[in-house]
Structure formats: C-alpha cells, structure tokens
Design a protein around this motif. Structure first.
Motif, PDB file in Angstrom:
ATOM      1  N   ASN A  99      31.101 -37.778 -20.389  1.00  0.00           N
ATOM      2  CA  ASN A  99      30.167 -36.683 -20.653  1.00  0.00           C
ATOM      3  C   ASN A  99      30.877 -35.341 -20.744  1.00  0.00           C
ATOM      4  O   ASN A  99      30.488 -34.479 -21.534  1.00  0.00           O
ATOM      5  CB  ASN A  99      29.073 -36.666 -19.586  1.00  0.00           C
ATOM      6  CG  ASN A  99      28.039 -37.749 -19.812  1.00  0.00           C
ATOM      7  OD1 ASN A  99      27.727 -38.092 -20.944  1.00  0.00           O
ATOM      8  ND2 ASN A  99      27.503 -38.310 -18.737  1.00  0.00           N
ATOM      9  N   GLU A 100      31.917 -35.143 -19.925  1.00  0.00           N
ATOM     10  CA  GLU A 100      32.745 -33.934 -20.059  1.00  0.00           C
ATOM     11  C   GLU A 100      33.332 -33.844 -21.468  1.00  0.00           C
ATOM     12  O   GLU A 100      33.303 -32.786 -22.106  1.00  0.00           O
ATOM     13  CB  GLU A 100      33.892 -33.965 -19.041  1.00  0.00           C
ATOM     14  CG  GLU A 100      33.485 -33.740 -17.604  1.00  0.00           C
ATOM     15  CD  GLU A 100      33.293 -32.263 -17.279  1.00  0.00           C
ATOM     16  OE1 GLU A 100      33.685 -31.395 -18.085  1.00  0.00           O
ATOM     17  OE2 GLU A 100      32.737 -31.989 -16.196  1.00  0.00           O
ATOM     18  N   ILE A 103      30.697 -32.950 -24.073  1.00  0.00           N
ATOM     19  CA  ILE A 103      30.362 -31.523 -24.033  1.00  0.00           C
ATOM     20  C   ILE A 103      31.443 -30.708 -24.745  1.00  0.00           C
ATOM     21  O   ILE A 103      31.151 -29.820 -25.558  1.00  0.00           O
ATOM     22  CB  ILE A 103      30.194 -31.051 -22.575  1.00  0.00           C
ATOM     23  CG1 ILE A 103      28.934 -31.684 -21.961  1.00  0.00           C
ATOM     24  CG2 ILE A 103      30.138 -29.534 -22.484  1.00  0.00           C
ATOM     25  CD1 ILE A 103      28.871 -31.589 -20.443  1.00  0.00           C
ATOM     26  N   ARG A 107      30.896 -28.527 -28.280  1.00  0.00           N
ATOM     27  CA  ARG A 107      31.169 -27.087 -28.335  1.00  0.00           C
ATOM     28  C   ARG A 107      32.266 -26.768 -29.348  1.00  0.00           C
ATOM     29  O   ARG A 107      32.166 -25.797 -30.100  1.00  0.00           O
ATOM     30  CB  ARG A 107      31.569 -26.588 -26.942  1.00  0.00           C
ATOM     31  CG  ARG A 107      30.396 -26.447 -25.985  1.00  0.00           C
ATOM     32  CD  ARG A 107      30.843 -25.878 -24.653  1.00  0.00           C
ATOM     33  NE  ARG A 107      29.714 -25.372 -23.869  1.00  0.00           N
ATOM     34  CZ  ARG A 107      29.837 -24.731 -22.703  1.00  0.00           C
ATOM     35  NH1 ARG A 107      31.038 -24.524 -22.194  1.00  0.00           N
ATOM     36  NH2 ARG A 107      28.773 -24.296 -22.066  1.00  0.00           N
ATOM     37  N   ILE A 115      24.042 -25.976 -24.240  1.00  0.00           N
ATOM     38  CA  ILE A 115      23.677 -27.386 -24.195  1.00  0.00           C
ATOM     39  C   ILE A 115      22.297 -27.505 -23.546  1.00  0.00           C
ATOM     40  O   ILE A 115      22.065 -26.963 -22.461  1.00  0.00           O
ATOM     41  CB  ILE A 115      24.687 -28.221 -23.369  1.00  0.00           C
ATOM     42  CG1 ILE A 115      26.134 -27.995 -23.842  1.00  0.00           C
ATOM     43  CG2 ILE A 115      24.301 -29.705 -23.377  1.00  0.00           C
ATOM     44  CD1 ILE A 115      26.484 -28.651 -25.139  1.00  0.00           C
ATOM     45  N   SER A 117      19.779 -30.068 -21.800  1.00  0.00           N
ATOM     46  CA  SER A 117      19.579 -31.393 -21.218  1.00  0.00           C
ATOM     47  C   SER A 117      18.192 -31.404 -20.577  1.00  0.00           C
ATOM     48  O   SER A 117      17.354 -30.574 -20.925  1.00  0.00           O
ATOM     49  CB  SER A 117      20.691 -31.730 -20.227  1.00  0.00           C
ATOM     50  OG  SER A 117      20.722 -30.791 -19.169  1.00  0.00           O
ATOM     51  N   GLY A 128      31.286 -29.857 -15.412  1.00  0.00           N
ATOM     52  CA  GLY A 128      30.554 -29.862 -16.676  1.00  0.00           C
ATOM     53  C   GLY A 128      29.383 -30.824 -16.655  1.00  0.00           C
ATOM     54  O   GLY A 128      28.262 -30.472 -17.010  1.00  0.00           O
ATOM     55  N   SER A 129      29.635 -32.053 -16.226  1.00  0.00           N
ATOM     56  CA  SER A 129      28.564 -33.060 -16.213  1.00  0.00           C
ATOM     57  C   SER A 129      27.512 -32.731 -15.156  1.00  0.00           C
ATOM     58  O   SER A 129      26.323 -33.014 -15.348  1.00  0.00           O
ATOM     59  CB  SER A 129      29.149 -34.459 -15.972  1.00  0.00           C
ATOM     60  OG  SER A 129      29.813 -34.537 -14.719  1.00  0.00           O
ATOM     61  N   ALA A 132      25.198 -30.213 -16.586  1.00  0.00           N
ATOM     62  CA  ALA A 132      24.255 -30.830 -17.515  1.00  0.00           C
ATOM     63  C   ALA A 132      23.167 -31.623 -16.797  1.00  0.00           C
ATOM     64  O   ALA A 132      22.163 -31.981 -17.406  1.00  0.00           O
ATOM     65  CB  ALA A 132      25.006 -31.750 -18.480  1.00  0.00           C
ATOM     66  N   PHE A 149      23.858 -23.984 -19.835  1.00  0.00           N
ATOM     67  CA  PHE A 149      23.137 -25.254 -19.733  1.00  0.00           C
ATOM     68  C   PHE A 149      21.684 -24.952 -19.369  1.00  0.00           C
ATOM     69  O   PHE A 149      21.418 -24.221 -18.412  1.00  0.00           O
ATOM     70  CB  PHE A 149      23.759 -26.161 -18.668  1.00  0.00           C
ATOM     71  CG  PHE A 149      25.057 -26.790 -19.092  1.00  0.00           C
ATOM     72  CD1 PHE A 149      25.084 -28.047 -19.664  1.00  0.00           C
ATOM     73  CD2 PHE A 149      26.252 -26.102 -18.931  1.00  0.00           C
ATOM     74  CE1 PHE A 149      26.279 -28.622 -20.067  1.00  0.00           C
ATOM     75  CE2 PHE A 149      27.458 -26.668 -19.320  1.00  0.00           C
ATOM     76  CZ  PHE A 149      27.473 -27.932 -19.895  1.00  0.00           C
TER      77      PHE A 149
END
Length: 376
Positions: A99-100, A103, A107, A115, A117, A128-129, A132, A149
């Motif tokens: 997922n990192e 992302i 980008r 982002i 979510s 990052g995850s 999200a 986010f």
C-alpha cells in the motif's frame, strides 16, 4: 519474562504443528483453525506442493537482490498479470509495504498528492498506510499523520464526491472491508465510484491484501464488481505464510516506477516468489475457485440456518470471508470458542470474523457452525 515488545494481546496457545485447517498446541490439544494466520494460509497449513517448491529453491539460492534477474519473480509477475487487469508488478514483503508503494506510485504518476480512502478501512501500520486507514484507534498516540489523506463514508458516493478536487491522485478502497467489520461494497456504489474516478482522471487503487488470492471465490474480489482498477495490492494469501506483497499496475504507470524510483531489498526474492508461484498454480485453477464459491455458499446457508440467537444481528461476507455482526462485544465468546477447540477472529468489537483455509472441508464447516451455534 518475555523480551518481546508487548504489541500483541496474545492468546494462551503455543502451536507445535499444523496441517490443513488443524493446529496442534504444545499440550497436544487440537484446534479447528478459522483464522488461517489472519487470512494468510489460504491453502491451509503445511501444504505439500508449496512446501516442496520452497525446499527445492532452498537448495539452489535464497537471495541475490534485485540487481539480478530472478526467474521465479518474472514467473510470478506473469501469473499475476494474466489473472488481473494489470500489466506490471512490483514485489515487496507485506500488505503495508504494498500500500505504501501504491500511494507513492499514484502520487508520482499523477503529480497530485491527495488520497481519498474510507472510514473503517484498514491499509496497514506504516505511516503512509496508517494515514490511509480510516480508524482513529490505529492513529492514536503517533502524532501528526501524513497530510492529504481524507476519509469518505463507505458505500456513500456523495461523500466521495464532496472530497473530490483537482488535487486528488487516487481513491483507495477495500471492496470488502476486513478489519473494519467485514463490510462488502454495494455494487452500484462501486460502479459509480469507478465512473467518478474515470471522469476526474483519478486512479482507483483496490487493496486486495485480505480479499485476494481466491478468498472470495474469485482470483481477486474486485472481479465480483466488474471493476478495472489502475492499481491492485496483494499480500497475505499470496505466499501462504511466506512474506510477500505485490503491487499490480496498468501499462500507463510503467514510466512512473522507473529505475531508482522505488525499491525493496528482500522484495520478490527467489524464496518468496517461488512460494507465490506454487500458491497461484493451485488457487487460480478455475475448478479450485469454483469449489471455494460452492463451499462459501454452503457455509453461509448453514450459518443462516443454525445461528438463530437474537445476539446475532447480521451474517455477511463473500466466499470464505465471513463476518457475524453481533449485538454486543464478542471478545469473551472468542475465548470460549478457543476453549472448545475452535479459532476465530474479531473485526472490531462486535464482529466475529471467519477466514478458514480455502481447502477446508464441508465437515469442518459443519463442525465450526456447531461450535458457533452453541456459544452464541
């Protein structure tokens, strides 16, 4: 006294050995395992074909780094692209890393940073995850999250539209929320969401970390919704317990992930990709997926027939990913089930989550329902 950080509320069970859907602890007690290592061992424990292939690879080479061509990596990537709408694959070690990478790729390709979510989503515990992830309990205590986010309401297209502007790079979604309570997406919502992304040149990222690799009766759960995501993230079941994650992206994204743009020291090493190839050679067979669908339907019918307790509010899910939403907290019930030799998970305080191996038998499904009915 343990020297391990106490980040897990561990059960009072130590596993000695395992096979299929059965765990045996150090006291010799047997458990029917409907956790599958939290949706990881989709082919069950100690699967002979996966074991054989990994042992063969162990005697050849374990690790060389991505400076070298790795044949099993190419093979695994080919299988993934043949069984998805994607064209290129990046390998890493876990769902959070996947997922990192998704992302970063979104980008970098779009040149935008926002982002979207969803509330109650779960995408991992790296910064990052975690940013999200739409759950406050995951965020608590870590200070400011990454910027840009925002969280829409799952299955509410208007809440997504209210967050769309010219800085949105991607929408990131689980088509069935796992950790958030086993909430399947509404087909009409997913149709409208995909069109919204197309109309606004927004990438659609589908997190298939828990739902992928046959868990729902399809190779990937997005297939139930007639979607064509730009990016798909896979992990968990991909290695049947061997750590591996994968980001699968469309042709147009290739140049954004050129040399030096991203990397992983262990990602896609010979052992991990050998495990993935062995898993996919079994799971992606049409007859195997059909059998998962049949067993999933049988399990759901049995649950609805036998779980008549007023404590049960709703039974939901797809394939062999099932959530039993209850009218109260389920923690003590899970403990009682373990005492009876049955292992299940929670998904939030009020949901019992069932993730049996895809190789589970109908007799084992019946045994599970018997324990659930008794405890509930």
């Amino acid at each position: 006294m343990s020297s391990i950080f106490p980040t897990y509320a561990r059960w009072d069970v130590t596993v000695q050995r395992a096979e299929g859907a059965t765990l045996i602890d150090t006291d010799g007690k047997e458990y029917l395992d409907f956790t599958s290592g939290i949706g990881v061992c989709n082919l069950g424990h100690n699967h002979p074909i996966v074991n054989k292939k990994i042992k063969e690879q162990l005697d050849q080479v374990w690790h060389v780094s991505n400076l070298f061509h790795i044949p099993t990596q190419e093979q695994a990537a080919t299988i993934l692209t043949e069984n998805t709408c994607g064209d290129y694959v990046f390998f890493c070690n876990s769902g959070a890393e996947g997922n990192e990478a998704a992302i970063k790729l979104a980008r970098k390709y779009t040149g935008k940073s926002k982002i979207i979510s969803f509330k109650q989503s779960f995408h991992g515990r790296t910064f990052g995850s975690m940013s999200a992830t739409g759950q406050e309990k995951i965020h608590e205590g870590y200070g400011p999250l990454l910027e840009q986010f925002e969280y829409a309401v799952f299955n509410d297209i208007n809440s997504v539209k209210s967050l769309v502007d010219n800085q949105v790079a991607a929408v990131m979604i689980e088509v069935i929320q796992g950790e958030g309570g086993v909430h399947p997406a509404d087909p009409r919502f997913m149709e409208e969401l995909q069109q919204l992304c197309i109309d606004n040149k927004i990438l659609l990222i589908v997190d298939e970390v828990q739902t992928g690799i046959g868990r729902t009766g399809k190779a990937f759960a997005y297939e139930h919704y007639d979607l064509s995501p730009d990016i798909i993230v896979s992990a968990k079941g991909l290695g049947n317990g061997f750590p591996i994650g994968a980001v699968i992206g469309k042709e147009k994204l290739k140049e954004a992930f050129g040399p030096g743009s991203h990397g992983s020291t262990y990602g896609g090493n010979p052992l991990a990709t050998t495990a993935a190839c062995a898993v996919m050679s079994q799971v992606f067979q049409p007859e195997f997926l059909k059998e998962v669908e049949v067993k999933g339907n049988y399990f759901m019918e049995l649950l609805n027939e036998k779980l008549t307790s007023t404590f049960v509010n709703e039974i939901k899910g797809k394939g062999l990913m099932v959530g039993i939403e209850c009218n109260g907290e389920v923690g003590s019930l899970l403990t009682e089930m373990r005492e009876k030799g049955f292992l299940a998970l929670s998904a939030g305080p009020n949901v019992i989550r069932l993730l049996p191996p895809l190789t589970v038998t109908k007799e084992q499904l019946k045994s599970a329902v018997s324990v659930l009915a008794e405890v509930l």
